[in-house]
Design an enzyme around this catalytic site. Structure first.
Site: not given
Ligand code: AMP
Length: 280
Positions: A31, A33, A36-37, A147, A149-150, A186
């Site tokens: 959540g 958001l 990116g999400h 993503g 990103k992780d 986030s």
């Protein structure tokens, strides 16, 4: 868009779509958001017939000293954003339904979960693998969008999906950045204006590494040393790790050979941020 809170109801919804021959694209999130999400949701919508987004701040991936309680939450804002994109289902399960008091079962990858992020967050990937397995059993997606990103999370979940023969395709989507280069997260809301400026040291050191490799640098230690001195030049930053690693098994590499990932974690004040780039 419909909001489903009940686990069985979510399973029934997905089973009914499958009976209709529809493919399901799934985006797991915690959540709060950001763009990116939303890029993952757009990808899910373009590549499958229907899209499901889950919003669940997963307690098992936070250590007791981490930010579970103060992790940012805004259900109404998330719901509006997803409605605008035409998302089909927002799955918003209850913590006690996901983990009742007698909960016993965890999914663990062995070595990969102990490296890099795992050194600072030893129980993190156990929580991630467990919740993502549960969510896949509930949502029954054809494709799951996550993503880059992780990046360690992506590598571990890809391994887990192969190892456990889970019939879901993991699709990895690019990192969405703010205009100045900071990777969206986030957790960026925790940063005060001064820290927000200092946080640019992550993307700057990633871009520096990319540039060095483009110029022909082959020695991982040289690249790490230059990234490190850039990070050390920022008074608010404290380095956790820099990883030049094989993308499949996350092992460190000493000589640059593509494909490889360069990832790092840096504390800005008390806020821990991550970033990475894939060199192809
Ligand atoms: P989170 O809500 O932080 O658990 O993230 C949910 C999903 O969004 C994960 O697959 C993340 O990798 C992905 N994600 C987070 N930040 C970004 C970003 N800046 N660009 C693309 N995907 C992202």
């Amino acid at each position: 868009m419909i909001v489903i809170k009940d686990i069985q109801e979510m399973q029934q919804w997905s089973t009914a779509r499958k009976k209709e021959g529809k493919t399901i694209g799934f985006v797991p999130t915690m959540g709060y958001l950001h763009s990116g999400h939303l890029s993952l949701v757009k990808a899910a919508r373009s590549k499958s017939d229907v899209s499901v987004v889950s919003s669940f701040v997963n307690p098992t991936q936070f250590a007791p000293n981490e930010d579970y309680d103060r992790y940012p939450r805004d259900f109404d804002r998330d719901k509006n954003l997803l409605e605008t994109l035409g998302n089909d289902v927002l799955f918003f399960p209850d913590r006690n339904a996901m983990y009742p008091l007698d909960y016993e079962t965890f999914v663990v990858t062995e070595k990969m979960a102990t490296l890099w992020e795992g050194k600072t967050r030893p129980t993190h990937f156990r929580g991630v693998c467990t919740v993502v397995t549960k969510l896949m059993m509930i949502v029954q997606p054809d494709k799951m969008h996550m993503g880059q990103k992780d990046i360690q999370q992506c590598a571990i979940l890809r391994r887990m999906i192969i190892d456990l023969n889970i019939p879901v395709e993991l699709v990895i989507e690019p990192i969405i950045r703010e205009i100045d280069g900071l990777a969206m997260s986030s957790r960026n809301v925790y940063l005060n204006p001064e820290e927000r400026k200092a946080a640019l040291v992550l993307s700057h050191s990633i871009f520096l590494a990319e540039q060095l490799i483009q110029q022909g640098e082959k020695d991982a230690q040289v690249i790490i040393a230059k990234m490190k001195s850039l990070i050390e030049s920022e008074p608010l930053a404290r380095l956790d790790y820099i990883a030049l690693m094989n993308m499949d098994n996350l092992e460190p590499v000493s000589v640059i050979k593509s494909p490889l990932a360069i990832a790092l974690a840096v504390y800005i004040g008390i806020i821990r941020l991550i970033d990475n780039v894939i060199i192809r």
